[in-house]
Design a protein around this motif. Structure first.
Motif, PDB file in Angstrom:
ATOM      1  N   ASN A   1      -3.702  57.822  70.794  1.00  0.00           N
ATOM      2  CA  ASN A   1      -3.992  57.701  72.217  1.00  0.00           C
ATOM      3  C   ASN A   1      -4.988  56.573  72.411  1.00  0.00           C
ATOM      4  O   ASN A   1      -6.035  56.542  71.748  1.00  0.00           O
ATOM      5  N   ILE A   2      -4.703  55.651  73.300  1.00  0.00           N
ATOM      6  CA  ILE A   2      -5.568  54.499  73.507  1.00  0.00           C
ATOM      7  C   ILE A   2      -6.984  54.915  73.908  1.00  0.00           C
ATOM      8  O   ILE A   2      -7.962  54.220  73.612  1.00  0.00           O
ATOM      9  N   LEU A   3      -7.124  56.073  74.557  1.00  0.00           N
ATOM     10  CA  LEU A   3      -8.444  56.536  74.973  1.00  0.00           C
ATOM     11  C   LEU A   3      -9.343  56.841  73.784  1.00  0.00           C
ATOM     12  O   LEU A   3     -10.576  56.765  73.877  1.00  0.00           O
TER      13      LEU A   3
ATOM     14  N   THR B   1      -7.876  45.415  76.066  1.00  0.00           N
ATOM     15  CA  THR B   1      -7.053  44.710  75.076  1.00  0.00           C
ATOM     16  C   THR B   1      -7.379  45.146  73.654  1.00  0.00           C
ATOM     17  O   THR B   1      -6.481  45.468  72.864  1.00  0.00           O
ATOM     18  N   GLN B   2      -8.659  45.152  73.304  1.00  0.00           N
ATOM     19  CA  GLN B   2      -9.051  45.516  71.938  1.00  0.00           C
ATOM     20  C   GLN B   2      -8.751  46.975  71.642  1.00  0.00           C
ATOM     21  O   GLN B   2      -8.370  47.322  70.508  1.00  0.00           O
ATOM     22  N   ALA B   3      -8.885  47.827  72.626  1.00  0.00           N
ATOM     23  CA  ALA B   3      -8.549  49.241  72.424  1.00  0.00           C
ATOM     24  C   ALA B   3      -7.071  49.400  72.098  1.00  0.00           C
ATOM     25  O   ALA B   3      -6.690  50.183  71.210  1.00  0.00           O
TER      26      ALA B   3
ATOM     27  N   ARG C   1     -10.132  52.627  78.622  1.00  0.00           N
ATOM     28  CA  ARG C   1     -10.661  53.288  79.816  1.00  0.00           C
ATOM     29  C   ARG C   1      -9.582  53.523  80.871  1.00  0.00           C
ATOM     30  O   ARG C   1      -9.604  54.537  81.561  1.00  0.00           O
ATOM     31  N   GLY C   2      -8.702  52.574  81.065  1.00  0.00           N
ATOM     32  CA  GLY C   2      -7.660  52.733  82.069  1.00  0.00           C
ATOM     33  C   GLY C   2      -8.184  52.788  83.482  1.00  0.00           C
ATOM     34  O   GLY C   2      -7.553  53.404  84.348  1.00  0.00           O
TER      35      GLY C   2
ATOM     36  N   LEU D   1      -0.399  55.652  76.290  1.00  0.00           N
ATOM     37  CA  LEU D   1      -1.338  55.234  77.319  1.00  0.00           C
ATOM     38  C   LEU D   1      -1.218  56.225  78.471  1.00  0.00           C
ATOM     39  O   LEU D   1      -0.252  56.178  79.251  1.00  0.00           O
ATOM     40  N   PRO D   2      -2.177  57.158  78.591  1.00  0.00           N
ATOM     41  CA  PRO D   2      -2.115  58.126  79.691  1.00  0.00           C
ATOM     42  C   PRO D   2      -2.173  57.434  81.052  1.00  0.00           C
ATOM     43  O   PRO D   2      -2.379  56.217  81.139  1.00  0.00           O
ATOM     44  N   ALA D   3      -2.012  58.201  82.099  1.00  0.00           N
ATOM     45  CA  ALA D   3      -2.047  57.647  83.451  1.00  0.00           C
ATOM     46  C   ALA D   3      -3.312  56.828  83.654  1.00  0.00           C
ATOM     47  O   ALA D   3      -4.414  57.251  83.288  1.00  0.00           O
ATOM     48  N   GLY D   4      -3.161  55.630  84.203  1.00  0.00           N
ATOM     49  CA  GLY D   4      -4.290  54.753  84.444  1.00  0.00           C
ATOM     50  C   GLY D   4      -3.837  53.311  84.552  1.00  0.00           C
ATOM     51  O   GLY D   4      -2.656  52.986  84.377  1.00  0.00           O
TER      52      GLY D   4
END
Length: 400
Positions: free
Chosen positions: A62-64, A77-79, A69-70, A95-98
């Motif tokens: 998960n990108i979070l 980008t780095q995330a 942050r979204g 990538l969750p909603a954001g």
């Protein structure tokens, strides 16, 4: 008089639309179809030959969890790069909603999927231009200087990989007027380069110069794709054009499938085949004034089926060099009568809007004048797939 001329002279007659509903190439349920006589089998196009559904993979990372942050303000980008590096082969980066701010090209060289929570919920916000980030100067075939981004590449690039995909998100580019033909800034979405068995599905592109390029790749499915733009995007262009290439199969790509692609605006080239790309399929697409684009010679053996080209003004705009050769056009609808491609190009034409000449023989050219609304089956790719793998299996493939 040679034998080819004799064959034409004894086989064609003027027929107006609406007199029949079934092609003698197919029949009612495919009983008249003999593969390559002259209609070949297009049902192998798409991910894994369209024999299995595109997989719904569970999220692996998960990108979070990598600092994403979204929020539409923080640079993610780095995330995203860290999440991709941590994702196991065959996994999914979620990538969750954001709204995720991405400020550089993302290159992917391994098997994985980039996935959002849906077109309405997950956005990639792309405020910069590829022409500024990574200059790639080039020129047109006539020598006009232009960035290579004008007709290639994307912010998400899959390179030399198998089992890759991107799904369920929106690409949001800047609200700036379209700069014009060969002046594009590189607001491009996705590029598959030397890939096999991949997909792009359930994606929306807003204000894109170009949407999806598929280059030197095989068995890529592009499905459920939408194109849109803000109201001022075409303010500098009297024809209302807002971008260059929407979807383009190119540079030797084969057996790729473009399905359910829709347009609310006009591109120079909506659906493209070029540079030796053969045996591809465009199916069930619709737009304002679609170009069935054959951009370069050495293009042949592709299927265009169940397509509403809208106004029908520019359908053959890029075919002056005779590159629309050995193609199949099946159920092509238009608001105006469509001129049939010249018979010397040896196409198969069944069910396009407007009257024309019929010609039938043992090989192409072949033309049957059937009203598209009456033509059965309406979609040749889907009918061939159902006949090859069964109706239930085909429904599962097309539903996913």
């Amino acid at each position: 008089m040679n034998s080819f001329t004799i064959a034409i002279s004894i086989s064609f007659l003027i027929v107006f639309t609406g007199q029949c509903t079934q092609s003698t190439l197919w029949g009612k349920e495919g009983e008249l179809w003999g593969v390559n006589q002259p209609l070949k089998d297009f049902s192998f196009a798409g991910y894994r030959q369209s024999e299995v559904p595109i997989p719904n993979i569970a999220p692996s990372v998960n990108i979070l969890d990598f600092g994403g942050r979204g929020d539409g303000k923080t640079d993610d980008t780095q995330a995203l790069l860290k999440a991709i590096a941590a994702c196991p082969a065959g996994g999914k980066v979620f990538l969750p909603a954001g709204d995720y701010l991405i400020t550089d090209l993302i290159e992917i060289n391994k098997s994985l999927v980039i996935a959002g929570a849906g077109m309405e919920r997950t956005k990639l916000i792309l405020p910069k231009y590829l022409v500024d980030l990574h200059p790639r100067p080039g020129a047109t075939t006539t020598g006009i200087p232009t960035p290579l981004w004008s007709w290639s590449g994307g912010f998400i690039e899959f390179n030399k990989a198998k089992e890759v995909g991107i799904e369920d998100l929106t690409f949001q580019f800047p609200e700036t007027p379209y700069p014009g033909h060969f002046k594009e800034h590189g607001s491009n979405g996705v590029n598959f380069e030397n890939c096999q068995d991949g997909w792009a599905r359930r994606l929306r592109f807003v204000n894109a110069d170009s949407g999806i390029f598929v280059s030197n790749s095989q068995h890529i499915t592009v499905r459920e794709i939408e194109f849109a733009a803000y109201d001022g995007r075409s303010s500098l262009n009297q024809e209302g054009i807002i971008g260059h290439h929407a979807v383009d199969f190119m540079h030797g790509s084969s057996l790729c499938l473009g399905e359910e692609i829709s347009f609310t605006n006009k591109f120079f080239h909506e659906l493209g085949i070029e540079h030796g790309a053969n045996a591809n399929v465009y199916s069930h697409c619709a737009g304002l004034d679609i170009v069935l684009d054959h951009h370069q010679p050495n293009v042949h053996g592709n299927l265009w089926t169940d397509i509403d080209v809208g106004k029908g003004i520019h359908i053959w705009i890029n075919n002056s060099r005779g590159s629309t050769m050995d193609e199949v056009y099946w159920n092509i609808r238009s608001a105006k009568d469509i001129p049939y491609p010249p018979f010397n190009l040896k196409n198969i034409v069944v069910g396009i809007t407007g009257p024309g000449l019929e010609i039938r023989g043992t090989n192409a050219p072949w033309a049957e004048v059937i009203a598209p609304a009456d033509l059965k089956p309406p979609n040749l790719f889907r009918a061939q797939l159902e006949k090859r793998i069964g109706i239930a299996n085909a429904e599962a493939v097309l539903r996913n």
